[in-house]
Scaffold this motif. Structure first.
Motif, PDB file in Angstrom:
ATOM      1  N   LEU A  31      -5.216   1.958   4.029  1.00 25.19           N
ATOM      2  CA  LEU A  31      -5.124   3.790   3.584  1.00 25.19           C
ATOM      3  C   LEU A  31      -5.298   4.025   2.198  1.00 25.19           C
ATOM      4  O   LEU A  31      -6.120   4.756   1.799  1.00 25.19           O
ATOM      5  CB  LEU A  31      -3.980   4.203   4.012  1.00 25.19           C
ATOM      6  N   SER A  32      -4.467   3.195   1.400  1.00 28.95           N
ATOM      7  CA  SER A  32      -4.493   3.404   0.041  1.00 28.95           C
ATOM      8  C   SER A  32      -6.104   2.938  -0.524  1.00 28.95           C
ATOM      9  O   SER A  32      -6.526   3.654  -1.127  1.00 28.95           O
ATOM     10  CB  SER A  32      -3.686   2.297  -0.890  1.00 28.95           C
ATOM     11  N   ASP A  33      -6.595   1.827  -0.049  1.00 24.62           N
ATOM     12  CA  ASP A  33      -7.975   1.472  -0.464  1.00 24.62           C
ATOM     13  C   ASP A  33      -8.984   2.855  -0.100  1.00 24.62           C
ATOM     14  O   ASP A  33     -10.009   2.674  -0.871  1.00 24.62           O
ATOM     15  CB  ASP A  33      -8.479   0.313   0.103  1.00 24.62           C
ATOM     16  N   ARG A  34      -8.758   3.426   0.885  1.00 25.72           N
ATOM     17  CA  ARG A  34      -9.635   4.578   1.300  1.00 25.72           C
ATOM     18  C   ARG A  34      -9.289   5.812   0.731  1.00 25.72           C
ATOM     19  O   ARG A  34      -9.928   7.108   1.143  1.00 25.72           O
ATOM     20  CB  ARG A  34      -9.600   4.753   2.787  1.00 25.72           C
ATOM     21  N   GLY A  35      -8.371   5.721  -0.223  1.00 26.92           N
ATOM     22  CA  GLY A  35      -8.113   7.075  -1.182  1.00 26.92           C
ATOM     23  C   GLY A  35      -7.030   8.054  -0.436  1.00 26.92           C
ATOM     24  O   GLY A  35      -6.756   9.120  -0.978  1.00 26.92           O
TER      25      GLY A  35
END
Length: 160
Positions: A31-35
């Motif tokens: 989730l973090s990697d996808r903003g």
């Protein structure tokens, strides 16, 4: 839209359930990697249990040895503080004497503490907590976005 950290009254809803904590971390990282604003996510362990792993036998000698090690560290700290006020090469003597005294007193207290239990706990152990499963929960206002970003992994958890 400004994202703020949700307060204690925020309503969280489960998005996905996994069996291990590393899997839960991996999904939050995705989730973090996808903003995604991950401050709206929490990992909740469900079915918590206490696990005590016995690491070895505890004897009076082992208790004294462990006490000596802890006492030596404390002696080192005190010795370093005292050595600040000593001139010449005598600072090393002050340091070594403090470590020796710390180790001796630590060994004595370690031995006496274990001996006084009368053998009621002759083992050492490490306690940890484990969950049977982990839920990725997201603030209700952001749940749909999280489910979309997680794709196939976002299956709602089963009944408790």
């Amino acid at each position: 839209m400004t994202d703020t950290v949700p307060g204690p009254a925020a309503r969280y809803e489960p998005v996905v359930e996994v069996t291990t904590y590393p899997e839960a971390q991996r999904l939050v990282d995705r989730l973090s990697d996808r903003g995604f604003p991950v401050e709206h996510v929490r990992i909740v362990g469900v079915g918590i249990r206490s696990v005590e792993q016995v690491t070895g036998r505890r004897t009076n000698g082992r208790a004294a040895l462990d006490g000596a090690a802890g006492g030596a560290w404390f002696g080192l700290l005190v010795g370093l503080l005292l050595a600040l006020f000593v001139v010449d090469v005598q600072w090393l003597t002050v340091l070594l004497v403090a470590v020796a005294f710390g180790a001796a007193w630590g060994a004595l207290f370690g031995f006496l503490a274990h001996w006084s239990t009368g053998g009621r706990r002759d083992f050492s152990s490490v306690t940890s907590f484990e969950a049977s499963r982990y839920e990725i929960q997201v603030d209700a206002a952001h749940r749909a976005e999280a489910a979309h970003l997680l794709g196939d992994a976002a299956t709602p958890p089963g009944p408790a």
